[in-house]
Design a protein around this motif. Structure first.
Motif, PDB file in Angstrom:
ATOM      1  N   VAL A  35      -4.290   2.060 -14.284  1.00 33.02           N
ATOM      2  CA  VAL A  35      -4.811   1.813 -12.905  1.00 33.02           C
ATOM      3  C   VAL A  35      -3.919   0.854 -12.314  1.00 33.02           C
ATOM      4  N   VAL A  36      -3.281   0.916 -11.200  1.00 32.64           N
ATOM      5  CA  VAL A  36      -2.898  -0.189 -10.212  1.00 32.64           C
ATOM      6  C   VAL A  36      -3.545  -0.200  -8.878  1.00 32.64           C
ATOM      7  N   THR A  37      -4.011  -1.129  -8.352  1.00 33.66           N
ATOM      8  CA  THR A  37      -4.911  -0.963  -6.937  1.00 33.66           C
ATOM      9  C   THR A  37      -3.977  -1.291  -5.907  1.00 33.66           C
ATOM     10  N   VAL A  38      -4.110  -0.695  -4.799  1.00 32.54           N
ATOM     11  CA  VAL A  38      -3.591  -0.961  -3.567  1.00 32.54           C
ATOM     12  C   VAL A  38      -4.709  -1.378  -2.399  1.00 32.54           C
ATOM     13  N   ALA A  39      -4.393  -2.287  -1.656  1.00 37.61           N
ATOM     14  CA  ALA A  39      -5.120  -2.989  -0.657  1.00 37.61           C
ATOM     15  C   ALA A  39      -5.537  -1.957   0.438  1.00 37.61           C
ATOM     16  N   THR A  40      -6.470  -2.671   1.079  1.00 37.32           N
ATOM     17  CA  THR A  40      -7.149  -1.597   2.295  1.00 37.32           C
ATOM     18  C   THR A  40      -6.878  -2.629   3.237  1.00 37.32           C
ATOM     19  N   THR A  41      -6.548  -2.357   4.558  1.00 35.51           N
ATOM     20  CA  THR A  41      -6.471  -3.258   5.712  1.00 35.51           C
ATOM     21  C   THR A  41      -7.612  -3.466   6.503  1.00 35.51           C
ATOM     22  N   SER A  42      -7.621  -4.335   7.365  1.00 35.60           N
ATOM     23  CA  SER A  42      -8.978  -4.745   7.981  1.00 35.60           C
ATOM     24  C   SER A  42      -9.606  -3.602   8.853  1.00 35.60           C
ATOM     25  N   THR A  43      -8.829  -2.621   9.070  1.00 38.37           N
ATOM     26  CA  THR A  43      -9.259  -1.275   9.723  1.00 38.37           C
ATOM     27  C   THR A  43     -10.019  -0.267   8.623  1.00 38.37           C
ATOM     28  N   GLY A  44      -9.869  -0.776   7.271  1.00 38.31           N
ATOM     29  CA  GLY A  44     -10.319   0.364   6.314  1.00 38.31           C
ATOM     30  C   GLY A  44      -9.108   1.247   5.820  1.00 38.31           C
ATOM     31  N   ASP A  45      -8.227   1.213   6.553  1.00 38.54           N
ATOM     32  CA  ASP A  45      -6.941   2.142   5.978  1.00 38.54           C
ATOM     33  C   ASP A  45      -6.410   1.668   4.725  1.00 38.54           C
ATOM     34  N   VAL A  46      -5.564   2.746   3.779  1.00 36.52           N
ATOM     35  CA  VAL A  46      -4.986   2.220   2.812  1.00 36.52           C
ATOM     36  C   VAL A  46      -3.675   1.431   3.339  1.00 36.52           C
ATOM     37  N   ASP A  47      -3.447   0.168   2.941  1.00 40.63           N
ATOM     38  CA  ASP A  47      -2.337  -0.826   3.322  1.00 40.63           C
ATOM     39  C   ASP A  47      -1.045  -0.038   2.802  1.00 40.63           C
ATOM     40  N   LEU A  48      -0.267   0.768   3.743  1.00 43.21           N
ATOM     41  CA  LEU A  48       0.852   1.530   3.644  1.00 43.21           C
ATOM     42  C   LEU A  48       1.928   0.509   3.107  1.00 43.21           C
TER      43      LEU A  48
END
Length: 985
Positions: A634-647
């Motif tokens: 597993v490698v995690t990806v961040a989410t933005t302040s708006t709750g979206d996946v940080d593209l």
């Protein structure tokens, strides 16, 4: 081919309604269409709610909330499904389909037995919405009834197995055994390359599931006839069956001792009914016992749902997967039940979790526990003794016929040697009305159960050939040294309910202690607690659905196969995928199956190095746990302040891992309750790198009829039939988690040949090719017995009703968000300030200002007559609300009014009227018993129990005050304690 593939041409659909804003007219009988009764708000109420939300129509709401790329092309085309039918029409269609199934007396065995469900339990548990519409008991104060029932279940298991701690419960025997394997690997100190030994007499479907799991994580597995002792080499675990699949009962005490001497742990898969007569495995030092409680009154149901079990010795309780009910105390020091030891540990540990199990089989565990309460220890012993006597009589009749009985030491299963004639015997017995087991060309198996009669024995023996050796002197029975001498089920609960009057009142008392959907809204985010209509539920008791053995001949299960094929095709149409497998018997198992398919697909192309799975930090905890169980990193990806996946972060991670990328797991709409506009770009990024996109289907209730994951870029999803498609939660299960995939992944979906050809019909038609991932559940169609619920829901709703349900689900969530926004900030929104089918209310500013916590709000909601929303997930200090389409405006307003009243009480804390410790919020929930005692609080009794807006006529009284979870963990009690011990808490 593993699954049913979506045909190019589906049945003709009704003309889609242009917007869904008007009622769906009437049925052919003139009655209101089913969809207009499933969907709570009337047309007038919809208009009022749209006005609050600021949208002119449902169609406009969908266009504003759902990104345009998801609503166009194949993804947004109208559903090509049959038009909705009335309840009478749908019931008639289902009856005609199930009439194609022929029910015969089951004598196959292999872990599935005919049972007699006492009518008082069938009517008052299985068919009672107070039990089947309840949610998982994460709010213990309003779950004391089902928690007590589950504590009874754990007591049954610990008493019968002779082990100290049991959970409540597992998905089935096969997955329980697979979980025991990983538990033994974690607890063993054996070298990393040590092997698992599985005895050759283990149930074939259990071996199939273990092979699937072991291969994924690289566990060496040896299948060995342990009658010859253990194989050479390092071992970490040993799995035995007791009695064996062949029916053989043997003394494995020396084998257990040898395994322990070599550093291995030992698991025994044991028959609970047999353990009323046989020495329990705990008495010979076994570490783990697993199995099924199916023969405790639960119908076979074509393979499920059934409550599996797992029990462990002291010292292993913190490695126990699933849910563990414990005894604690409430704020007044009174005994109270709760889930213990962080039983949702996959949410906490994520990629370090030891299991991805989230749901259990609570409703079935309750039924099994009540079967034990109903019969008591003496009744269970009588049933077991009768079953055994039938097997002994059968063996004698076989011997008199001059045929060889393969094993003399048996409990309920007799193997008969009929050289070269086994198929003829099975065929003759089928004509006579019996299902037998085809062991091989020379041996047939005949299993007795509580439904077997002396007449059955005579008729089935008549199907055997005459032997040539005359009657043999055969002594069949239980070995003297293995007969049980220890007591079990000595707690008073198993002796106090002998009469039906007493049993009925006990079930009623427990149900009255609980809060379920029959009392009011359960606004749990990501859980979709919607209407489970009676018309959908009624057929599950039909014999053609309830009384079929999963390994019966395919020609006898034609009705089941037709139902499965139709349901798979319709789910494929709804999701935009090409193939669906209904085998996974929980969402967690659907996740695992989908990830295994991705892994197998890459390996088939020579990409063995693709082992990275990217998971957002906001994801449901089972996602990461399932990835680990599928052999991925597993490698995690961040989410933005708006709750979206940080593209941007996703692109960086995709670039970084390049050729090692297997895929990404995302939930859509997102776990934060919004439609992410970047989902199509996310799919493009992953596909460009050669990876696959897994979309978690937990939130599909926001997509049905509006958008299709398989058409907007996803490759595979699991679906939660117990959420979107109306199979009831049942207090935490049954769940069904089908896996759906695009054509290139279809060959890698679960195999249906789970019985390895060992049964009468070699399981169901079909089966995976050489690239398939094997079985993920013990039966070909998983929990086949409850699939008619979802089939009926789709048939009753039709394409227009399904779209309307989605539109109204979006509307109710946005209505709640709009009404509560000025009191509790809505944490995440999409375009135009809209949410999807759920919204997250942010309590963190109020907590910082006043000390009032999400727990305080949740418990105060109990006083208002509500189950709390989801607490602190996916963001700590928040409440996630999902109203669903089934709740009418009055109930939605009642919830909003309760939340606004609670906000006012928080303001009183902030204004200094009273401290948070002395407030009604911290005192909640308030019980009736508090009113009769000394009152020393700064607020009066009326405010405590009848807060603003609560009607005395519909008041729900919680049976206990706030439960002390920490005390329960420090003082773990997980079986029925003596009455004097309860009094001393």
């Amino acid at each position: 081919m593993t699954t049913h593939v979506r045909p190019e041409t589906a049945p003709a659909a009704a003309t889609p309604a242009p917007s869904g804003d008007a009622p769906l007219t009437t049925g052919t009988s003139g009655a209101l269409a089913f969809a207009d009764r499933h969907v709570g708000p009337s047309a007038e109420e919809v208009a009022r709610m749209l006005d609050v939300v600021g949208q002119p129509s449902l169609q406009a709401l969908v266009e504003a909330a759902v990104p345009e790329p998801l609503r166009t092309g194949r993804s947004g085309e109208p559903l090509d499904l049959p038009a909705a039918g009335s309840e009478a029409e749908v019931t008639a269609r289902l009856r005609a389909m199930t009439d194609r199934t022929t029910v015969r007396r089951p004598m196959i065995g292999l872990g599935y037995s005919g049972t007699v469900l006492p009518p008082v339990i069938r009517r008052n548990v299985l068919e009672n919405p107070s039990w089947y519409t309840a949610y998982t008991p994460y709010q213990p104060e309003i779950s004391q009834g089902r928690l007590e029932a589950l504590l009874n279940f754990q007591t049954v298991v610990t008493d019968l197995t002779g082990l100290e701690i049991a959970n409540a419960s597992m998905l089935d025997e096969s997955t329980a055994a697979a979980e025991a394997v990983t538990l033994m690997r974690r607890a063993s100190k054996a070298p990393k390359d040590a092997a698992l030994v599985v005895d050759a007499d283990v149930l074939p479907q259990t071996l199939a599931v273990i092979r699937t799991r072991a291969e994924a994580v690289g566990l060496p597995l040896l299948v060995h006839d342990t009658r010859d002792g253990l194989p050479e080499g390092d071992l970490f675990g040993l799995l035995l069956q007791y009695p064996g699949a062949s029916g053989l009962v043997r003394d494995d005490a020396a084998l257990v001792q040898e395994a322990h001497g070599r550093g291995a742990l030992v698991t025994v898969a044991a028959d609970l009914l047999a353990l009323t007569l046989l020495r329990p495995p705990g008495e010979v030092g076994v570490d783990v016992a697993v199995g099924t409680s199916q023969r405790f009154g639960v119908p076979m149901g074509g393979g499920g749902p059934h409550a599996g079990y797992m029990a462990v010795r002291q010292g292993l309780q913190r490695t126990l997967p699933g849910r563990l009910v414990g005894v604690s105390k409430d704020a007044d020091g009174n005994p109270a039940y709760r889930l213990a030891l962080q039983t949702r540990e996959q949410h906490i540990r994520r990629e370090k979790a030891t299991s991805n199990i989230c749901t259990a089989q609570v409703l079935l565990a309750v039924i099994a526990s009540m079967y034990a309460v109903h019969h008591g220890p003496d009744g269970l012993r009588r049933i077991a003794a009768t079953v055994h006597e039938r097997a002994v009589a059968l063996a004698g009749m076989v011997a008199e016929r001059g045929l060889e009985v393969v094993h003399a030491d048996v409990f309920d299963t007799v193997l008969v040697r009929v050289p070269g004639q086994a198929r003829d015997v099975v065929a003759a017995a089928r004509e006579a009305g019996y299902w037998l087991r085809l062991v091989d060309e020379d041996v047939v198996g005949l299993a007795c159960d509580e439904t077997t009669t002396p007449q059955d024995l005579e008729r089935v023996v008549a199907c055997l050939p005459e032997g040539v050796g005359g009657a043999d002197d055969v002594v069949v029975g239980l070995p003297e040294g293995l007969r049980r001498t220890s007591e079990y089920l000595t707690h008073p609960v198993f002796a106090l309910h002998r009469s039906e009057t007493a049993m009925l009142r006990y079930l009623k008392r427990l149900a009255d202690a609980d809060y379920a959907l029959d009392r009011g809204m359960i606004p749990l985010g990501s859980c979709t607690m919607k209407l489970n209509a009676t018309a959908e539920m009624e057929p599950i008791g039909w014999p053609e659905l309830a009384d079929t053995h999963p390994f019966a001949p395919a020609e006898d299960l034609a009705g089941t196969h037709a139902l499965v094929a139709e349901l798979e095709a319709q789910l494929a149409e709804i999701t935009g995928y090409d193939a669906v497998s209904l085998q996974p018997n929980a969402g967690s198992q659907g996740e695992l199956a989908g990830l295994l398919a991705i892994r197998a697909y890459h390996r088939s192309r020579g990409d063995e190095g693709r082992d990275i799975c990217i998971v957002p930090t906001s994801a449901h905890g089972t996602n990461a746990a399932s990835a680990i169980m599928a052999g991925l990193r597993v490698v995690t990806v961040a989410t933005t302040s708006t709750g979206d996946v940080d593209l941007a972060d996703l692109e960086a991670k995709v670039t970084q891992h390049g050729e090692r990328l297997a895929g990404v797991m995302v939930t859509y709409p997102s776990t934060h309750g919004v439609f992410e506009a970047g989902i199509t770009r996310l799919c493009e990024l992953v596909h460009e790198a050669g990876g696959q996109v897994y979309v978690d289907g937990a939130n599909l209730n926001a997509l049905v009829g509006v958008a299709r994951p398989g058409a907007f870029g996803a490759d595979v999803s699991h679906l939660n039939l117990h959420k979107t498609f109306c199979i009831p939660h049942g207090g935490g299960g049954p769940g069904v988690g089908p896996v759906a995939a695009r054509a290139h992944l279809a060959p890698f979906l679960p195999s249906r040949e789970v019985a390895g050809g060992a049964s009468a019909g070699a399981s169901a038609a079909g089966g995976a090719g050489p690239q398939g991932v094997g079985a993920v559940a013990g039966a070909p169609f998983g929990s086949a017995g409850i699939l008619p619920i979802s089939w009926a829901y789709l048939a009753l709703m039709g394409p227009d009703g399904l779209r309307r349900a989605t539109e109204v689900a979006l509307l109710t969530a946005n209505y709640v968000a709009a009404r509560l926004r000025e009191h509790f900030p809505v944490l995440y929104t999409g375009e135009g300030g809209l949410v999807a089918h759920e919204c997250i209310l942010d309590l963190r500013p109020l907590t910082a200002a006043t000390g009032v916590t999400v727990d305080d709000v949740a418990k105060r909601l109990v006083d208002h007559g509500f189950h709390a929303p989801t607490m602190s997930f996916p963001v700590a200090g928040t409440l996630m609300v999902e109203p669903t389409e089934s709740e009418d405006l009055a109930e939605l307003d009642r919830f909003c009014d309760a939340m606004i009243a609670i906000c006012a009480e928080i303001s009183e804390v902030e204004d200094g009227r009273w401290s948070v410790e002395d407030s009604p919020l911290r005192g909640a929930p308030h019980t009736a018993a508090m009113l009769a005692g000394e009152w020393d609080r700064p607020y009066d009794r009326a405010r405590a129990v009848y807060p603003a807006g609560v009607s005395p006529q519909r008041k729900y009284w919680p049976p206990v005050r706030r439960v002390d979870g920490a005390y329960g963990d420090r003082n773990l009690v997980c079986s029925c304690p003596p009455v004097e011990e309860l009094a001393g808490l």
